[in-house]
Design an enzyme around this catalytic site. Structure first.
Site, PDB file in Angstrom:
ATOM      1  N   SER A   1      47.075 -38.534  35.230  1.00  0.00           N
ATOM      2  CA  SER A   1      45.631 -38.710  35.090  1.00  0.00           C
ATOM      3  C   SER A   1      45.141 -38.594  33.659  1.00  0.00           C
ATOM      4  CB  SER A   1      44.900 -37.689  35.962  1.00  0.00           C
ATOM      5  OG  SER A   1      45.302 -36.363  35.650  1.00  0.00           O
TER       6      SER A   1
ATOM      7  N   HIS B   1      39.403 -32.380  33.438  1.00  0.00           N
ATOM      8  CA  HIS B   1      39.965 -33.533  32.753  1.00  0.00           C
ATOM      9  C   HIS B   1      39.040 -33.893  31.590  1.00  0.00           C
ATOM     10  CE1 HIS B   1      42.241 -33.996  36.501  1.00  0.00           C
ATOM     11  NE2 HIS B   1      43.083 -34.750  35.806  1.00  0.00           N
TER      12      HIS B   1
END
Length: 261
Positions: free
Chosen positions: A39, A242
């Site tokens: 990711s 993230h």
């Protein structure tokens, strides 16, 4: 006379190779770029995403670098949630002997990134500590072999490529940032785990002859709890912890560009 002959030979060779050569002018190298990984390569947190289940974003560092360098070809199989086995069994098929550049972030999910973050964000101090210690043990005991196998698979499929391994940033600042934030202790041990993971990845990348790009300094001062964070807190289940679009552009892309141009 000799100069004319040499120029003619260069032109003939260039024509054979399909390159238009201009005498006295350096020719740009062909760059066939493939971006592998999890990711942190696919761009989770940056959005918007493609229609796949991999959550690929054109605001991730890989497509940004490709666009800035006008590469000859760009393939982007990186996928949110990927572990080393996913790279070996699926993503490396995008590589070939004509690939000249490969970038990758991998290893965080193998070490249980999601479970550790969940334990620390919503669990007790002891559950967080236990989760971090388990992940650190995995990172030093099992992960090195998995990374070695991954880099070997990449080398096998793309023997002529430069392999660039990017690390993960520290996610947190440790200043006070409200009653609902993770404790300073939890954030500190998570950052320490990130440091260990960076050390392990750097070591195995070096053993594979790859270029390691340490992103920690690029993100310094922009972690969760910073005045200008480049990483999400728990604003979204998928995007939590993230990088955001700024993190990919000013953190990851800047670190990659500083390392390879």
């Amino acid at each position: 006379m000799l100069r004319r002959v040499r120029t003619a030979l260069v032109a003939a060779l260039a024509a054979t190779l399909g390159v238009v050569a201009v005498p006295g002018v350096a020719q740009a190298a062909t760059v066939n770029y493939v971006a592998l990984g999890d990711s942190y390569s696919s761009g989770v947190g940056a959005g918007p995403y493609d229609l796949s289940t991999c959550l690929r974003s054109q605001k991730s560092y890989a497509p940004l670098w490709a666009a800035a360098h006008a590469v000859s070809s760009f393939r982007f199989p990186a996928c949110g949630g990927a572990v080393t086995a996913d790279v070996i069994n699926g993503q490396v098929s995008a590589l070939s002997s004509t690939t000249t550049l490969v970038t990758i972030t991998i290893g965080g999910n193998d070490a249980g990134f999601s479970d550790v973050i969940t334990s620390c964000r919503f669990g007790s101090t002891s559950s967080c500590t236990n989760a971090v210690n388990t992940a650190k043990s995995f990172a030093t005991g099992t992960l090195p072999g998995r990374l070695d196998a991954t880099y070997a698979a990449i080398r096998n499929r793309a023997p002529n490529a430069r392999l660039v391994v990017l690390g993960y940033p520290r996610l947190f600042e440790t200043n006070w940032c409200g009653l609902l934030a993770m404790s300073t202790y939890k954030r500190t041990i998570l950052n320490e785990a990130a440091d260990l993971l960076a050390s392990v990845i750097a070591d195995r990348a070096g053993a594979a002859g790859a270029t390691f790009v340490d992103t920690r300094s690029a993100f310094a001062g922009h972690g969760v709890c910073a005045a200008d964070p480049w990483s999400h807190d728990v604003s979204g289940v998928v995007e939590a912890y993230h990088p955001d679009a700024d993190g990919y552009r000013y953190g990851y892309l800047s670190a990659l560009t500083a390392a390879i141009g």
